[in-house]
Design a protein around this motif. Sequence first.
Motif, PDB file in Angstrom:
ATOM      1  N   THR A  56       0.949  -1.109   0.066  1.00 15.26           N
ATOM      2  CA  THR A  56      -0.041  -0.081  -0.089  1.00 15.26           C
ATOM      3  C   THR A  56       1.016   1.237   0.209  1.00 15.26           C
ATOM      4  OG1 THR A  56      -0.175  -0.058   2.485  1.00 15.26           O
ATOM      5  CG2 THR A  56      -1.769  -1.213   1.374  1.00 15.26           C
ATOM      6  N   PRO A  57       0.385   2.250  -0.315  1.00 18.36           N
ATOM      7  CA  PRO A  57       1.152   3.603  -0.473  1.00 18.36           C
ATOM      8  C   PRO A  57       1.623   3.822   0.947  1.00 18.36           C
ATOM      9  CG  PRO A  57      -0.860   4.005  -1.774  1.00 18.36           C
ATOM     10  CD  PRO A  57      -0.859   2.628  -1.078  1.00 18.36           C
ATOM     11  N   LYS A  58       0.853   3.687   2.094  1.00 17.52           N
ATOM     12  CA  LYS A  58       1.182   3.969   3.195  1.00 17.52           C
ATOM     13  C   LYS A  58       2.431   2.905   3.844  1.00 17.52           C
ATOM     14  CE  LYS A  58      -0.513   4.138   8.292  1.00 17.52           C
ATOM     15  NZ  LYS A  58      -1.706   3.954   9.113  1.00 17.52           N
TER      16      LYS A  58
ATOM     17  N   TRP B 141       6.387   3.455   4.767  1.00 21.60           N
ATOM     18  CA  TRP B 141       7.047   3.081   5.960  1.00 21.60           C
ATOM     19  C   TRP B 141       8.482   2.537   5.779  1.00 21.60           C
ATOM     20  CZ3 TRP B 141       8.487  -2.158   7.393  1.00 21.60           C
ATOM     21  CH2 TRP B 141       8.825  -2.249   8.880  1.00 21.60           C
ATOM     22  N   PHE B 142       8.447   1.711   4.656  1.00 20.28           N
ATOM     23  CA  PHE B 142       9.836   1.292   3.938  1.00 20.28           C
ATOM     24  C   PHE B 142      10.750   2.246   3.938  1.00 20.28           C
ATOM     25  CE2 PHE B 142       7.404  -2.566   2.746  1.00 20.28           C
ATOM     26  CZ  PHE B 142       8.502  -3.829   3.336  1.00 20.28           C
ATOM     27  N   LYS B 143      10.152   3.376   3.248  1.00 22.67           N
ATOM     28  CA  LYS B 143      11.105   4.670   2.879  1.00 22.67           C
ATOM     29  C   LYS B 143      11.708   5.413   4.054  1.00 22.67           C
ATOM     30  CE  LYS B 143      11.199   8.847   0.199  1.00 22.67           C
ATOM     31  NZ  LYS B 143      10.357  10.131  -0.091  1.00 22.67           N
TER      32      LYS B 143
ATOM     33  N   VAL C  17      15.915  -3.532   6.246  1.00 18.27           N
ATOM     34  CA  VAL C  17      14.524  -4.503   6.402  1.00 18.27           C
ATOM     35  C   VAL C  17      14.824  -5.672   5.424  1.00 18.27           C
ATOM     36  CG1 VAL C  17      12.152  -4.606   5.867  1.00 18.27           C
ATOM     37  CG2 VAL C  17      13.243  -2.438   6.636  1.00 18.27           C
ATOM     38  N   THR C  18      14.595  -6.760   5.821  1.00 22.64           N
ATOM     39  CA  THR C  18      14.565  -8.160   5.184  1.00 22.64           C
ATOM     40  C   THR C  18      13.172  -8.758   5.441  1.00 22.64           C
ATOM     41  OG1 THR C  18      16.948  -8.362   5.018  1.00 22.64           O
ATOM     42  CG2 THR C  18      15.422 -10.466   4.480  1.00 22.64           C
ATOM     43  N   ILE C  19      12.544  -9.082   4.256  1.00 19.89           N
ATOM     44  CA  ILE C  19      11.371 -10.072   4.459  1.00 19.89           C
ATOM     45  C   ILE C  19      11.642 -11.444   4.634  1.00 19.89           C
ATOM     46  CG2 ILE C  19       9.036 -10.553   3.206  1.00 19.89           C
ATOM     47  CD1 ILE C  19       9.170  -7.674   1.987  1.00 19.89           C
TER      48      ILE C  19
ATOM     49  N   VAL D 131      13.262  -4.459  -1.886  1.00 18.87           N
ATOM     50  CA  VAL D 131      13.540  -4.671  -0.395  1.00 18.87           C
ATOM     51  C   VAL D 131      13.993  -6.407  -0.566  1.00 18.87           C
ATOM     52  CG1 VAL D 131      12.399  -5.505   1.866  1.00 18.87           C
ATOM     53  CG2 VAL D 131      11.714  -3.444   0.544  1.00 18.87           C
ATOM     54  N   PRO D 132      15.279  -6.715   0.147  1.00 23.43           N
ATOM     55  CA  PRO D 132      15.503  -8.086   0.316  1.00 23.43           C
ATOM     56  C   PRO D 132      14.496  -9.105   0.814  1.00 23.43           C
ATOM     57  CG  PRO D 132      17.195  -6.716   1.126  1.00 23.43           C
ATOM     58  CD  PRO D 132      16.088  -5.946   1.047  1.00 23.43           C
ATOM     59  N   PHE D 133      14.729 -10.323   0.107  1.00 25.05           N
ATOM     60  CA  PHE D 133      13.709 -11.229   0.747  1.00 25.05           C
ATOM     61  C   PHE D 133      14.276 -12.366   1.157  1.00 25.05           C
ATOM     62  CE2 PHE D 133      13.117 -11.186  -3.757  1.00 25.05           C
ATOM     63  CZ  PHE D 133      12.603 -12.504  -4.099  1.00 25.05           C
ATOM     64  N   ILE D 134      13.699 -13.551   1.648  1.00 23.18           N
ATOM     65  CA  ILE D 134      14.092 -14.713   1.588  1.00 23.18           C
ATOM     66  C   ILE D 134      12.546 -15.762   1.774  1.00 23.18           C
ATOM     67  CG2 ILE D 134      14.849 -16.648   3.275  1.00 23.18           C
ATOM     68  CD1 ILE D 134      16.755 -14.620   4.413  1.00 23.18           C
TER      69      ILE D 134
END
Length: 173
Positions: free
Chosen positions: A47-49, A53-55, A64-66, A84-87
């Motif tokens: 979402t834009p919100k 938050w990530f920004k 941040v990593t998901i 965003v990095p992720f696993i």
Amino acid sequence: MIKQFLPNEQVQDIFTITPGHLKEKGIKAIITDLDNTLVEWDRPNATPKLIQWFKEMQEQGILVTIVSNNNKNRVGAFAEPLGVPFIFQARKPMGRAFKKAIKQMGVKKEEAVVIGDQLLTDVLGGNRSGFHTILVVPVAQSDGFFTKFNRQVERRIMKFFKRKGMLEWEDKQ
């Protein structure tokens, strides 16, 4: 054993967690679940919100990593547009994905938090691996197939914690 399911903190949603709040605790990195933590389990994009938050986290130097038990297509389609990095297929509550995430971010476990909406995967996995854990109220009241079973078990654990005064919890309306 039951205390392994008890989060260090519980908050209403991901937006309650601010860079200032984390920095006060010496936190430099977030390991976050995806489905029903960041967005509804069936929402494909942020979402834009949430993008904001990530920004804010990035601007304040919070990595941040998901880390998700979901498949590569689901997690990648969500995380890649955000950079965003992720696993994926993390096999939480097993600790391997949490350790991989902090190694990739270059932080110590004392400098990272695990955020999620499930006691049986996110909180248990984070606690067993020695992380500070933050439980959020699930974004949606519905769940995917496998999560439905977990929620039944979680409700019993939460009732126990509430009765003992160890956890305050309110579901979203």
